[in-house]
Design a protein around this motif. Structure first.
Motif, short mmCIF file in Angstrom:
data_model
loop_
_atom_site.label_atom_id
_atom_site.label_comp_id
_atom_site.label_asym_id
_atom_site.label_seq_id
_atom_site.Cartn_x
_atom_site.Cartn_y
_atom_site.Cartn_z
N TRP A 46 34.27 31.27 31.10
CA TRP A 46 34.90 32.26 31.98
C TRP A 46 36.16 31.66 32.59
CZ3 TRP A 46 35.64 30.75 36.98
CH2 TRP A 46 34.85 29.70 37.45
N TYR A 47 37.03 32.54 33.06
CA TYR A 47 38.27 32.14 33.71
C TYR A 47 38.67 33.18 34.74
CZ TYR A 47 43.35 32.60 34.28
OH TYR A 47 44.60 32.81 34.80
N SER A 48 39.21 32.72 35.86
CA SER A 48 39.79 33.61 36.85
C SER A 48 40.99 32.89 37.46
CB SER A 48 38.77 33.95 37.95
OG SER A 48 39.35 34.80 38.92
N GLY A 49 42.13 33.57 37.55
CA GLY A 49 43.31 32.93 38.10
C GLY A 49 44.27 33.93 38.70
N TYR A 50 45.11 33.42 39.60
CA TYR A 50 46.10 34.28 40.24
C TYR A 50 47.19 33.38 40.85
CZ TYR A 50 47.61 38.76 42.20
OH TYR A 50 48.30 39.90 42.48
N LEU A 54 43.80 34.84 46.32
CA LEU A 54 43.05 36.08 46.14
C LEU A 54 42.25 36.03 44.84
CD1 LEU A 54 42.57 39.02 47.20
CD2 LEU A 54 44.45 39.70 45.68
N VAL A 55 41.00 36.43 44.90
CA VAL A 55 40.14 36.52 43.71
C VAL A 55 39.99 37.99 43.36
CG1 VAL A 55 37.90 35.95 42.71
CG2 VAL A 55 38.89 34.46 44.47
N SER A 56 40.62 38.41 42.26
CA SER A 56 40.64 39.83 41.95
C SER A 56 39.99 40.20 40.61
CB SER A 56 42.08 40.35 41.95
OG SER A 56 42.86 39.64 41.00
N GLY A 88 37.74 38.70 46.65
CA GLY A 88 37.40 37.52 47.42
C GLY A 88 38.62 36.63 47.60
N THR A 89 38.40 35.48 48.23
CA THR A 89 39.44 34.47 48.40
C THR A 89 38.82 33.10 48.20
OG1 THR A 89 39.03 34.41 50.79
CG2 THR A 89 40.82 35.82 50.03
#
Length: 270
Positions: A46-50, A54-56, A88-89
């Motif tokens: 999995w990956y999440s980035g910005y 902020l977690v979107s 989230g953050t």
């Protein structure tokens, strides 16, 4: 297996590549594997980035090859239909049993988001009494709740005004989604760059210089003992916001200035 004496050393950083958004400006985020994968998803990443804390959204890949080829099989938005703000953050989340645990934005709370249903289901959130938004990690703002998962379960670290900003470690019941037990450490959270759990032991890191990071502190929840150690390891680049251990492959996963980086961990023989 936890039949070892703790960390002996950390291997050299292994660079995978720049994040799936191909943006060096996406300095905030995380990546890794499910710490307790459901049957059939043992190879999932999995990956999440910005560009800020902020977690979107979170994106899933069926295996490592799909990750580096940027061939996602599912992307989940935490902002649904312009009605429900589930974001989230903090960039200190983990995935466990296909559920994302992260810091809820409003109200300030811990949240879990089930990624299995085909249609998005609102996350569950729980406020941690006394947890403060005033004490983040050294490298980044908004890292007030840091989730970790190891061989023994799910954890969260935070700080309280009552503890004068020193790090508090909590064990989360995965059934009730409550912090069921807490341990008070003596380290000031703002001096810590990140933390992770292995076999019920907390490991905290700090920056030595632009090239070297150091595990400098441990807290053993089995013995209720803390100790100061020195386990240096190399950084790919100076700035990072995400560092977590995964018990399925015994690796540390780091999101370093927008790049996927991982480390192999060597343990002491007992």
């Amino acid at each position: 297996s936890c039949e070892h004496g703790g960390i002996l050393r950390i291997g050299k950083p292994v660079l995978s590549q720049l994040n799936a958004d191909l943006s060096a400006g996406y300095r905030y985020g995380g990546w890794g594997k499910d710490s307790k994968p459901l049957p059939g998803s043992e190879n999932m990443y999995w990956y999440s980035g910005y560009s800020d804390t902020l977690v979107s959204r979170i994106t899933q890949y069926s295996d490592y090859y799909k990750l580096i080829m940027r061939q996602a099989f599912k992307t989940l938005e935490l902002y649904v239909y312009n009605r429900y703000d589930w974001r989230g953050t903090g960039n200190n989340y983990v995935v466990r049993e296909n559920t994302m645990y992260y810091q809820y934005r409003s109200p300030f709370a811990m949240a879990k988001f089930n990624m299995t249903p085909t249609s998005p289901v609102a996350p569950t959130y729980k406020v941690i009494p006394k947890a403060s938004t005033q004490f983040s990690y050294h490298y980044s703002a908004n890292q007030n709740l840091d989730f970790a998962a190891d061989e023994s379960g799910l954890w969260v670290t935070y700080a309280t005004e009552e503890s004068n900003g020193t790090l508090v470690l909590g064990k989360i019941s995965e059934q009730s989604f409550e912090v069921e037990e807490v341990w008070q450490t003596s380290i000031f959270k703002r001096s810590v760059t990140n933390a992770f759990m292995i076999c019920g032991v907390l490991y905290a890191t700090r920056s030595i210089d632009t090239q070297i990071e150091e595990i400098f502190y441990t807290y053993d929840t089995h013995k209720n003992e803390e100790s100061y150690v020195s386990i240096p390891f190399e950084k790919f680049q100076d700035f990072y916001v995400y560092l977590d251990y995964n018990p399925t492959d015994q690796r540390l996963y780091m999101f370093n200035n927008g790049y996927y980086v991982y480390y192999n961990v060597k343990f002491k023989v007992v």
